[in-house]
Design a protein around this motif. Sequence first.
Motif, PDB file in Angstrom:
ATOM      1  N   UNK A  82      -7.717   3.459  -4.879  1.00  0.00           N
ATOM      2  CA  UNK A  82      -7.553   2.004  -4.779  1.00  0.00           C
ATOM      3  C   UNK A  82      -6.140   1.707  -4.251  1.00  0.00           C
ATOM      4  N   UNK A  83      -5.988   1.663  -2.944  1.00  0.00           N
ATOM      5  CA  UNK A  83      -4.655   1.585  -2.326  1.00  0.00           C
ATOM      6  C   UNK A  83      -3.915   0.283  -2.588  1.00  0.00           C
ATOM      7  N   UNK A  84      -4.639  -0.818  -2.850  1.00  0.00           N
ATOM      8  CA  UNK A  84      -3.962  -2.114  -3.003  1.00  0.00           C
ATOM      9  C   UNK A  84      -4.056  -2.621  -4.448  1.00  0.00           C
ATOM     10  N   UNK A  85      -4.211  -1.696  -5.398  1.00  0.00           N
ATOM     11  CA  UNK A  85      -4.372  -2.092  -6.800  1.00  0.00           C
ATOM     12  C   UNK A  85      -3.138  -2.798  -7.342  1.00  0.00           C
ATOM     13  N   UNK A  86      -1.960  -2.520  -6.802  1.00  0.00           N
ATOM     14  CA  UNK A  86      -0.726  -3.131  -7.305  1.00  0.00           C
ATOM     15  C   UNK A  86      -0.487  -4.531  -6.755  1.00  0.00           C
ATOM     16  N   UNK A  87      -1.276  -4.938  -5.765  1.00  0.00           N
ATOM     17  CA  UNK A  87      -1.091  -6.258  -5.158  1.00  0.00           C
ATOM     18  C   UNK A  87      -1.927  -7.307  -5.892  1.00  0.00           C
ATOM     19  N   UNK A  88      -1.355  -8.484  -6.098  1.00  0.00           N
ATOM     20  CA  UNK A  88      -2.109  -9.577  -6.705  1.00  0.00           C
ATOM     21  C   UNK A  88      -2.986 -10.239  -5.655  1.00  0.00           C
ATOM     22  N   UNK A  89      -3.946 -11.008  -6.117  1.00  0.00           N
ATOM     23  CA  UNK A  89      -4.821 -11.713  -5.185  1.00  0.00           C
ATOM     24  C   UNK A  89      -4.009 -12.676  -4.320  1.00  0.00           C
TER      25      UNK A  89
ATOM     26  N   UNK B 205       0.844  -1.194   0.000  1.00  0.00           N
ATOM     27  CA  UNK B 205       0.000   0.000   0.000  1.00  0.00           C
ATOM     28  C   UNK B 205       0.879   1.245   0.000  1.00  0.00           C
ATOM     29  N   UNK B 206       0.669   2.137  -0.978  1.00  0.00           N
ATOM     30  CA  UNK B 206       1.512   3.306  -1.115  1.00  0.00           C
ATOM     31  C   UNK B 206       1.223   4.318  -0.020  1.00  0.00           C
ATOM     32  N   UNK B 207       2.128   5.287   0.132  1.00  0.00           N
ATOM     33  CA  UNK B 207       1.996   6.301   1.176  1.00  0.00           C
ATOM     34  C   UNK B 207       0.687   7.070   1.015  1.00  0.00           C
ATOM     35  N   UNK B 208       0.057   7.373   2.148  1.00  0.00           N
ATOM     36  CA  UNK B 208      -1.206   8.094   2.154  1.00  0.00           C
ATOM     37  C   UNK B 208      -0.989   9.497   2.711  1.00  0.00           C
ATOM     38  N   UNK B 209      -1.838  10.422   2.278  1.00  0.00           N
ATOM     39  CA  UNK B 209      -1.790  11.788   2.780  1.00  0.00           C
ATOM     40  C   UNK B 209      -2.496  11.820   4.138  1.00  0.00           C
ATOM     41  N   UNK B 210      -1.736  12.017   5.201  1.00  0.00           N
ATOM     42  CA  UNK B 210      -2.299  11.948   6.554  1.00  0.00           C
ATOM     43  C   UNK B 210      -3.175  13.150   6.890  1.00  0.00           C
TER      44      UNK B 210
END
Length: 423
Positions: A143-150, A1-6
Amino acid sequence: MKNLDLTKKYALAVSGGVDSMTMLHMFATSNPRPNFFVVTVNHCIRAEAESDCKFVADYCAKLNVECRIISVDVPVYCEQNKLSVETGARILRYQALDSLESDFVCLAHNANDNAETVLMHILRGSGAKGATGIKRLSGKYLRPILDLTREQIEQYAKENNVSFVQDVTNDDTKYTRNYIRHKVLPVLTELNPQVQRNILRFATNMQSDDEYLDELADISAVQFESNVARIPIELLIQHTSIAYRVLNKVFNGLCVYYDIEKTHFDAIVDIAKNNGGKRVNLPFNYVAINDYGYVTICLNGSETTKSECIPFKIGTTETPLGVVEVSEQPMEGSLRLDVSHIPDTAVFRTRMQGDKFTKFGGGTKLLKDYLIDKKIPQRMRDKLLLVANGSDVLVICGVEIADSVKVTANSHNYYIKLHQRKK
């Protein structure tokens, strides 16, 4: 999950499945922890849906996370609107998520979902835009986990003891996405083990091309007002790769993001290339109308006004369309006429079937034909205020007077103008 704007507030759409529960766990265990809450939508499709929502709520309580449950009756909505369950569920789900007070709404799409989506769009005959797949950020949807596979997500859930529920409908291959997931992709993987990675690479390449073409689709000349968009014809008769992107942006401007397809774009471009007055029905009760120099997209029926007869008089008169003024004083945009030639039985009203008009200088024809000749947009014809005596139209406010009320050397001139009601 990439960095989020806090500094932002996030709403997490959580169904209870492994993907969304993993996303929830990642948010809850992040250090520092983002400002977020959870929303779970009960679509009222499955008997287990209520217990799934309770499962999510209980899990959130353990993590000290706010959870909101929203219920939407998808079966009833689909029956009323003649929609598939997939389509109806998506519409109601996004309506619920759109209403959330947050900077971003987080969806748990993953890399496998993305590959499936690209295939679905290709099978439906999509253009380049559909082949770009799912974007990490589109509007307020992240979509924070779009780069992760199932597989990676399932491994994370196993290693971190993330509990989740199984949605039995995910195995039902009567749904298009499930059929592609369980039937199509496995066969393609046998042909090429790297098929998913290759599909995503293809989508990335298409996205680069699409972004460039999108920049060329300028809609600054489109006029937006409430649920109406007026598109200059020239924007729609350019190359279709640009014209369709113009239409896509226009519908987004009308807050219509789904179920507008290439067939609808084809039909709109087609009426843009024809004479004025043509129209085409669109989803969500919208209609596109060729208004001569423009194509107007508006809600069906919004272009009509019920006719009401109001006795003609000198002075000011309130009508459903606004205040009409008949005065001896000239007004900008007014028409000049001889009121002595207007019978006592004349009324203010909108047009009716069988109306006739004798234009200034002579020549009588049906009012409908006259308005077509004058290139008055069809959707505006029922909004024209008339002075009429029976079926004889004497004045078309803002357009023309009939020959019978024209002024002469001996006339006592009056002026008529409709001050249209502001929307």
